[in-house]
Design a protein around this motif. Sequence first.
Motif, PDB file in Angstrom:
ATOM      1  N   ASN A  68       0.925  -1.217   0.133  1.00  0.00           N
ATOM      2  CA  ASN A  68       0.044   0.127   0.036  1.00  0.00           C
ATOM      3  C   ASN A  68       0.979   1.231   0.053  1.00  0.00           C
ATOM      4  OD1 ASN A  68      -2.657  -1.446   0.080  1.00  0.00           O
ATOM      5  ND2 ASN A  68      -2.174  -1.788   2.255  1.00  0.00           N
ATOM      6  N   LYS A  69       1.930   1.190   0.770  1.00  0.00           N
ATOM      7  CA  LYS A  69       2.889   2.322   0.808  1.00  0.00           C
ATOM      8  C   LYS A  69       3.451   2.603  -0.555  1.00  0.00           C
ATOM      9  CE  LYS A  69       5.660   4.810   4.224  1.00  0.00           C
ATOM     10  NZ  LYS A  69       6.366   4.639   5.438  1.00  0.00           N
ATOM     11  N   VAL A  70       3.954   1.625  -1.208  1.00  0.00           N
ATOM     12  CA  VAL A  70       4.450   1.596  -2.548  1.00  0.00           C
ATOM     13  C   VAL A  70       3.522   2.286  -3.574  1.00  0.00           C
ATOM     14  CG1 VAL A  70       5.131   0.311  -4.576  1.00  0.00           C
ATOM     15  CG2 VAL A  70       6.185  -0.309  -2.132  1.00  0.00           C
ATOM     16  N   ARG A  71       2.367   2.043  -3.397  1.00  0.00           N
ATOM     17  CA  ARG A  71       1.101   2.408  -4.139  1.00  0.00           C
ATOM     18  C   ARG A  71       1.206   4.019  -4.266  1.00  0.00           C
ATOM     19  NH1 ARG A  71      -2.155  -0.943  -2.751  1.00  0.00           N
ATOM     20  NH2 ARG A  71      -1.951  -2.346  -4.667  1.00  0.00           N
ATOM     21  N   ILE A  72       1.130   4.474  -3.060  1.00  0.00           N
ATOM     22  CA  ILE A  72       0.775   6.050  -2.791  1.00  0.00           C
ATOM     23  C   ILE A  72       2.051   6.879  -2.848  1.00  0.00           C
ATOM     24  CG2 ILE A  72      -1.271   5.534  -1.667  1.00  0.00           C
ATOM     25  CD1 ILE A  72      -0.095   6.037   1.085  1.00  0.00           C
ATOM     26  N   SER A  73       3.310   6.174  -2.869  1.00  0.00           N
ATOM     27  CA  SER A  73       4.590   7.114  -2.447  1.00  0.00           C
ATOM     28  C   SER A  73       4.692   7.620  -3.981  1.00  0.00           C
ATOM     29  CB  SER A  73       5.712   6.050  -2.590  1.00  0.00           C
ATOM     30  OG  SER A  73       6.864   6.623  -2.602  1.00  0.00           O
ATOM     31  N   GLY A 121       3.229  10.474  -4.905  1.00  0.00           N
ATOM     32  CA  GLY A 121       1.942  10.873  -5.662  1.00  0.00           C
ATOM     33  C   GLY A 121       1.514   9.680  -6.592  1.00  0.00           C
ATOM     34  N   GLY A 122       1.685   8.547  -6.250  1.00  0.00           N
ATOM     35  CA  GLY A 122       1.430   7.551  -7.026  1.00  0.00           C
ATOM     36  C   GLY A 122       2.278   7.023  -8.207  1.00  0.00           C
ATOM     37  N   ARG A 123       3.783   7.456  -8.040  1.00  0.00           N
ATOM     38  CA  ARG A 123       4.752   7.401  -9.036  1.00  0.00           C
ATOM     39  C   ARG A 123       5.663   6.236  -8.284  1.00  0.00           C
ATOM     40  NH1 ARG A 123       7.734  11.722 -11.688  1.00  0.00           N
ATOM     41  NH2 ARG A 123       7.882  12.638  -9.747  1.00  0.00           N
ATOM     42  N   CYS A 124       5.666   6.394  -7.041  1.00  0.00           N
ATOM     43  CA  CYS A 124       6.683   5.367  -6.353  1.00  0.00           C
ATOM     44  C   CYS A 124       8.153   5.855  -6.525  1.00  0.00           C
ATOM     45  CB  CYS A 124       6.630   3.907  -6.571  1.00  0.00           C
ATOM     46  SG  CYS A 124       7.613   3.108  -5.481  1.00  0.00           S
ATOM     47  N   ASN A 125       8.679   6.448  -5.404  1.00  0.00           N
ATOM     48  CA  ASN A 125      10.052   7.108  -5.557  1.00  0.00           C
ATOM     49  C   ASN A 125      11.035   5.903  -4.924  1.00  0.00           C
ATOM     50  OD1 ASN A 125      11.720   9.836  -3.838  1.00  0.00           O
ATOM     51  ND2 ASN A 125      12.419   8.351  -5.172  1.00  0.00           N
ATOM     52  N   VAL A 126      11.330   4.894  -5.720  1.00  0.00           N
ATOM     53  CA  VAL A 126      12.176   3.767  -5.438  1.00  0.00           C
ATOM     54  C   VAL A 126      13.177   3.920  -4.783  1.00  0.00           C
ATOM     55  CG1 VAL A 126      12.948   1.680  -6.658  1.00  0.00           C
ATOM     56  CG2 VAL A 126      10.872   2.673  -7.603  1.00  0.00           C
ATOM     57  N   THR A 127      14.032   4.613  -5.085  1.00  0.00           N
ATOM     58  CA  THR A 127      15.476   5.136  -4.545  1.00  0.00           C
ATOM     59  C   THR A 127      15.966   6.243  -4.770  1.00  0.00           C
ATOM     60  OG1 THR A 127      17.691   4.055  -4.137  1.00  0.00           O
ATOM     61  CG2 THR A 127      16.920   3.977  -6.226  1.00  0.00           C
ATOM     62  N   HIS A 128      16.972   6.745  -4.404  1.00  0.00           N
ATOM     63  CA  HIS A 128      17.729   7.955  -4.776  1.00  0.00           C
ATOM     64  C   HIS A 128      18.879   7.768  -5.722  1.00  0.00           C
ATOM     65  CE1 HIS A 128      18.096  12.138  -4.047  1.00  0.00           C
ATOM     66  NE2 HIS A 128      19.176  12.036  -4.031  1.00  0.00           N
ATOM     67  N   SER A 129      19.328   8.343  -6.549  1.00  0.00           N
ATOM     68  CA  SER A 129      20.408   8.322  -7.410  1.00  0.00           C
ATOM     69  C   SER A 129      21.586   8.024  -6.531  1.00  0.00           C
ATOM     70  CB  SER A 129      20.593   9.735  -8.118  1.00  0.00           C
ATOM     71  OG  SER A 129      22.031   9.352  -9.004  1.00  0.00           O
ATOM     72  N   PRO A 130      22.381   6.929  -7.030  1.00  0.00           N
ATOM     73  CA  PRO A 130      23.436   6.390  -6.283  1.00  0.00           C
ATOM     74  C   PRO A 130      24.833   7.602  -6.243  1.00  0.00           C
ATOM     75  CG  PRO A 130      22.747   4.771  -8.102  1.00  0.00           C
ATOM     76  CD  PRO A 130      21.830   6.016  -8.174  1.00  0.00           C
ATOM     77  N   ASP A 157       6.345   6.329 -14.761  1.00  0.00           N
ATOM     78  CA  ASP A 157       5.810   7.287 -13.939  1.00  0.00           C
ATOM     79  C   ASP A 157       4.751   6.653 -12.985  1.00  0.00           C
ATOM     80  OD1 ASP A 157       7.460   9.375 -13.541  1.00  0.00           O
ATOM     81  OD2 ASP A 157       6.599  10.038 -15.495  1.00  0.00           O
ATOM     82  N   SER A 158       4.556   5.193 -12.865  1.00  0.00           N
ATOM     83  CA  SER A 158       3.301   4.634 -12.125  1.00  0.00           C
ATOM     84  C   SER A 158       3.904   3.618 -11.128  1.00  0.00           C
ATOM     85  CB  SER A 158       2.455   4.075 -13.085  1.00  0.00           C
ATOM     86  OG  SER A 158       1.446   3.136 -12.657  1.00  0.00           O
ATOM     87  N   SER A 159       3.537   3.709  -9.864  1.00  0.00           N
ATOM     88  CA  SER A 159       3.673   2.801  -8.828  1.00  0.00           C
ATOM     89  C   SER A 159       3.339   1.348  -9.299  1.00  0.00           C
ATOM     90  CB  SER A 159       3.159   3.105  -7.396  1.00  0.00           C
ATOM     91  OG  SER A 159       1.979   3.261  -7.579  1.00  0.00           O
ATOM     92  N   HIS A 160       2.491   1.316 -10.144  1.00  0.00           N
ATOM     93  CA  HIS A 160       1.855  -0.019 -10.527  1.00  0.00           C
ATOM     94  C   HIS A 160       3.231  -0.845 -11.182  1.00  0.00           C
ATOM     95  CE1 HIS A 160      -2.409   0.443  -9.421  1.00  0.00           C
ATOM     96  NE2 HIS A 160      -2.316   1.744 -10.104  1.00  0.00           N
ATOM     97  N   PHE A 171      15.100   7.499   0.181  1.00  0.00           N
ATOM     98  CA  PHE A 171      16.080   6.747   1.077  1.00  0.00           C
ATOM     99  C   PHE A 171      15.360   5.743   2.137  1.00  0.00           C
ATOM    100  CE2 PHE A 171      17.889  10.882   0.173  1.00  0.00           C
ATOM    101  CZ  PHE A 171      19.223  10.476  -0.449  1.00  0.00           C
ATOM    102  N   ASN A 172      14.134   5.887   2.576  1.00  0.00           N
ATOM    103  CA  ASN A 172      13.306   5.167   3.249  1.00  0.00           C
ATOM    104  C   ASN A 172      12.887   3.666   2.354  1.00  0.00           C
ATOM    105  OD1 ASN A 172      12.745   6.282   6.015  1.00  0.00           O
ATOM    106  ND2 ASN A 172      12.050   7.991   4.592  1.00  0.00           N
ATOM    107  N   PHE A 173      12.595   3.989   1.146  1.00  0.00           N
ATOM    108  CA  PHE A 173      12.493   2.676   0.348  1.00  0.00           C
ATOM    109  C   PHE A 173      13.862   1.912   0.291  1.00  0.00           C
ATOM    110  CE2 PHE A 173       8.352   4.284  -1.601  1.00  0.00           C
ATOM    111  CZ  PHE A 173       7.565   2.871  -0.983  1.00  0.00           C
TER     112      PHE A 173
END
Length: 408
Positions: A39-44, A46-55, A108-111, A387-389
């Motif tokens: 569920n948190k992945v879905r809404i992160s 704005g629905g796009r899912c900020n998977v990680t930060h640039s290495p 651009d979609s968490s799906h 960073f949390n993901f």
Amino acid sequence: MHISIIGGGASGFMAAITAAETFPAAKIVILEKNRTVLNKVRISGGGRCNVTHSPSELRFFIKNYPRGEKLLRKLLTKFDANATVAWFEKRGVKLKTEADGRMFPISDSSHSVIECLLRTAKLLNIEIRTSTSVESFVPMENGGFTLQLGENESLLTDRLLIATGGYPRLGSFDWLEEHRHEIVSPVPSLFTFNTPENYLLPLAGVSVQDTVVKIMGTKHEWRGPLLITHWGLSGPAVLKLSAWGARELAANDYQFICKVNWTPELNEQQLREFLTGERIKTPKQQIASNARFGLPLRLWKAFTETVEIPENLKWVDASNKSLNRLAEVLTNSQFTVSGKTTFKEEFVTCGGIALPDIDPETLQSRSVPGLYFAGEVMDIDGITGGFNFQNAWTTGYIAGKNLGATQP
């Protein structure tokens, strides 16, 4: 080998998938109390899912974690942001990097992320049980655990991973205190500041890309974008500042003074010189109608109004007193904060299982053999920006690599 994972979020799925790939003979089940998983992945984002930060280099990347830096420094050498990008791309989800370093699926979609995790879990025969609340667990004398699922069902498992997130969901923190684990009291992190008396509230939606926000009476400050909202102040600078000051702000019941410098490129003396210099450069120009420093015009007008500069006053006619007051507002705006606002997509918890209670190599409990942890249930949290993901992917991966290992 039976492995049970409590929590169907990012860390739980990463742990389940990694365990299934590492220990293919194991039977793995994810137990989620909600009707849906991830569920948190879905809404992160704005629905796009900020998977990680640039290495980036570990010494820079790790500085984005107010708590848990020491443990993550070790874990990120085994599974870092580069590994996350490669992991998802190998499974068909390519990521892109935005200007601020945040990484999202190119869709651009968490799906895309959710479908990837669900598809991979299905291929590995991982069982997913939703609407399944785990009431308690009891270690057995000869190893393994009995899980109580509601009143009429129990489940036997050899290994147990708790990945229930940071807030005391499922009563997990109560369980763990019963099993000799120290709990660092959980408080919210990543929240916005409520400033009910703020004269800028009518400007909700206006943002400034470069500010310095400081919590008065503390060492905490952050430079970055700021957003004015209907209830107060938000944006990356505020959210990141709230993470670093989470414990102090909670201790003060979220009552404090927040200072904003709207022109951080100039110190106060340079700013005063600039303003007085405008008398010569643009003497006939009206002050209120022509914003400076790239500030939005509506915001600039609010500043000139609050220091009582008439709407039609020209630079040549401005007194030193008026310009000094304008300089003070631009460099030292102070707002009384009375409370916070937390959105689901921003919600992160500071606190959880005390890290000394966890083996830093395997993420196994030091006091209960066969019990592991991953994600935000531990006392680890990062600032906004992916960073949390990354904490979820990293700790899920490390725990998954060890869940089925032979106990010493």
